[in-house]
Design a protein around this motif. Structure first.
Motif, mmCIF file in Angstrom:
data_model
loop_
_atom_site.group_PDB
_atom_site.id
_atom_site.type_symbol
_atom_site.label_atom_id
_atom_site.label_comp_id
_atom_site.label_asym_id
_atom_site.label_seq_id
_atom_site.Cartn_x
_atom_site.Cartn_y
_atom_site.Cartn_z
ATOM 1 N N THR A 1 52.142 43.057 38.816
ATOM 2 C CA THR A 1 52.139 42.065 37.725
ATOM 3 C C THR A 1 51.180 42.395 36.593
ATOM 4 O O THR A 1 51.177 41.687 35.588
ATOM 5 C CB THR A 1 51.846 40.624 38.205
ATOM 6 N N LEU A 2 50.383 43.436 36.704
ATOM 7 C CA LEU A 2 49.438 43.773 35.639
ATOM 8 C C LEU A 2 50.014 44.908 34.796
ATOM 9 O O LEU A 2 50.335 45.971 35.320
ATOM 10 C CB LEU A 2 48.082 44.173 36.216
ATOM 11 N N VAL B 1 52.910 35.760 46.546
ATOM 12 C CA VAL B 1 52.590 34.491 45.904
ATOM 13 C C VAL B 1 51.492 34.774 44.888
ATOM 14 O O VAL B 1 50.600 35.590 45.152
ATOM 15 C CB VAL B 1 52.104 33.451 46.942
ATOM 16 N N PRO B 2 51.508 34.144 43.701
ATOM 17 C CA PRO B 2 50.418 34.363 42.752
ATOM 18 C C PRO B 2 49.053 34.153 43.404
ATOM 19 O O PRO B 2 48.865 33.216 44.192
ATOM 20 C CB PRO B 2 50.689 33.323 41.657
ATOM 21 N N HIS B 3 48.133 35.036 43.114
ATOM 22 C CA HIS B 3 46.829 35.035 43.785
ATOM 23 C C HIS B 3 46.100 33.708 43.667
ATOM 24 O O HIS B 3 45.365 33.316 44.577
ATOM 25 C CB HIS B 3 45.948 36.148 43.207
ATOM 26 N N ASP B 4 46.311 33.003 42.546
ATOM 27 C CA ASP B 4 45.605 31.734 42.357
ATOM 28 C C ASP B 4 46.365 30.549 42.953
ATOM 29 O O ASP B 4 45.942 29.406 42.805
ATOM 30 C CB ASP B 4 45.330 31.489 40.870
ATOM 31 N N GLU C 1 49.409 38.149 44.914
ATOM 32 C CA GLU C 1 49.610 39.186 43.892
ATOM 33 C C GLU C 1 49.013 38.718 42.579
ATOM 34 O O GLU C 1 49.073 37.531 42.259
ATOM 35 C CB GLU C 1 51.089 39.532 43.715
ATOM 36 N N PRO C 2 48.393 39.633 41.795
ATOM 37 C CA PRO C 2 48.043 40.984 42.206
ATOM 38 C C PRO C 2 46.889 40.959 43.207
ATOM 39 O O PRO C 2 46.035 40.074 43.151
ATOM 40 C CB PRO C 2 47.623 41.649 40.895
ATOM 41 N N ASN D 1 40.715 41.140 44.821
ATOM 42 C CA ASN D 1 40.727 42.415 44.108
ATOM 43 C C ASN D 1 42.140 42.630 43.561
ATOM 44 O O ASN D 1 43.086 42.660 44.340
ATOM 45 C CB ASN D 1 40.372 43.540 45.083
ATOM 46 N N PRO D 2 42.338 42.685 42.222
ATOM 47 C CA PRO D 2 41.356 43.032 41.186
ATOM 48 C C PRO D 2 40.909 41.881 40.301
ATOM 49 O O PRO D 2 40.196 42.101 39.320
ATOM 50 C CB PRO D 2 42.160 44.016 40.336
#
Length: 367
Positions: A343-344, A122-125, A102-103, A145-146
């Motif tokens: 989260t955005l 889980v955080p995308h990074d 996410e995102p 994405n995104p």
């Protein structure tokens, strides 16, 4: 599919506009397509009076050559999303947990929920650092994405190895990988790769894509895929496009050059995430964006009804994102409201198009 999940699962908002009077920066598709598509499509349309050959030999061969893999490991699908649904249907049972970034693309969570599963984010990074044990499926998107970042191949391979050790299948969505020169994770045991042909080749309405898998997963997907799941025109045009190496190289060069130029301009007013994809994620929270700008966009008067984004938005108190979307739309450009991603809260996503179109949207955004 879990019928009980239908009542609590909504559809997912996406980019893309039907209004042809605006330039669409909300969808991440190539504004150009390879030469020769039209005659190939026309010939296939004539052949469409018969059912397509369900072995899709020509399409599989082209996809196999494109990714340097055995064509029999290719599973034709009507776009990457049809492949994602097929994987989720096979991997996820009611009550299962699925690991997601996410995102990221909202359809992952929707498909998991439709099968009665529970998305765990889980955080995308940090997704490649997560422990995959105990999950029915793990999903990775690269470039994501995104946010746009390309996950390093060594990290992708290490995560795939941990998934195999945990007996957790891994689905890697490589829909935007064609815009980079990075290599695919296909074919690896325990990994299913989803590819889209419609983004880089600028044909989103064609609905053409494929999965790549090995071993038991390949056999299960081949058995479960719908008969004639790829139309005759989609299969023919897809096979044609997969052979257009020069077009791909030109596209990658243009996107990389224009993306860097746009990012530099946008950074003078907004916070811009680094990207390896054909789009940029822009945080507008620190910018002074006023709806007062809307009334005189490009020196033209704008009706009051156009002063906010009219797409599912009735809030009278528009914030910076609303104002930016409205300003761009009044100038003839559609941007993607990225607040629909988890989260955005203050972001828009802007596609990378042709230089003249990019100049226009940059001018409309006053950068």
């Amino acid at each position: 599919m879990d019928r009980e999940a239908l009542a609590r699962t909504d559809r997912v908002p996406h980019g893309g506009v039907s209004d042809r009077s605006v330039v669409d920066f909300s969808a991440n598709t190539n504004p150009e397509s390879p030469a020769g598509v039209t005659p190939v499509y026309d010939a296939a349309r004539a052949a469409a009076r018969r059912y397509p050959s369900d072995d899709y030999a020509e399409f599989r061969t082209a996809a196999g050559e494109y990714l340097d893999c055995d064509p029999q490991r290719v599973i034709p699908t009507a776009g990457a999303l049809a492949g994602i649904r097929l994987v989720c249907a096979l991997a996820v049972d009611p009550g299962d947990r699925v690991l997601l970034p996410e995102p990221s693309f909202g359809e992952y969570a929707r498909e998991v929920r439709l099968q009665g599963g529970t998305p765990e984010f889980v955080p995308h990074d940090a997704v490649l650092d997560a422990d995959p044990a105990g999950y029915a499926l793990a999903i990775v998107c690269t470039p994501n994405n995104p946010t746009g970042e390309l996950l390093p191949r060594c990290d992708r391979e290490a995560f795939a190895a941990r998934c195999r050790a945990a007996d957790t299948p891994l689905l890697v969505d490589e829909a935007f990988l064609d815009f980079t020169d990075a290599s695919s994770l296909a074919p690896q045991p325990g990994v299913v790769v989803a590819r889209s042909l419609t983004k880089v080749f600028g044909l989103p309405g064609l609905r053409a894509g494929f999965l790549v898998a090995t071993g038991e997963w390949r056999d299960a997907l081949e058995t479960a895929r719908p008969a004639w799941g790829l139309s005759t025109p989609a299969a023919a045009v897809g096979a044609h496009c997969l052979g257009q190496a020069a077009f791909l190289e030109r596209t990658r060069e243009r996107v990389a050059s224009e993306r860097d130029r746009m990012a530099d301009r946008l950074a003078s007013r907004f916070t811009v995430r680094p990207s390896d994809a054909p789009f940029l994620l822009v945080d507008v929270s620190a910018a002074d964006v006023s709806t007062a700008d809307v009334s005189t966009v490009n020196g033209a008067d704008v009706d009051a009804e156009d002063r906010v984004d009219t797409e599912d938005r009735a809030d009278a108190d528009v914030d910076g994102v609303d104002a930016l979307l409205a300003n761009a739309r009044a100038a003839g450009y559609a941007l993607r409201d990225a607040r629909t991603f988890r989260t955005l809260e203050s972001h828009v996503r802007i596609a990378v198009r042709r230089p003249a179109e990019n100049d226009g949207v940059l001018e409309a955004l006053d950068v």
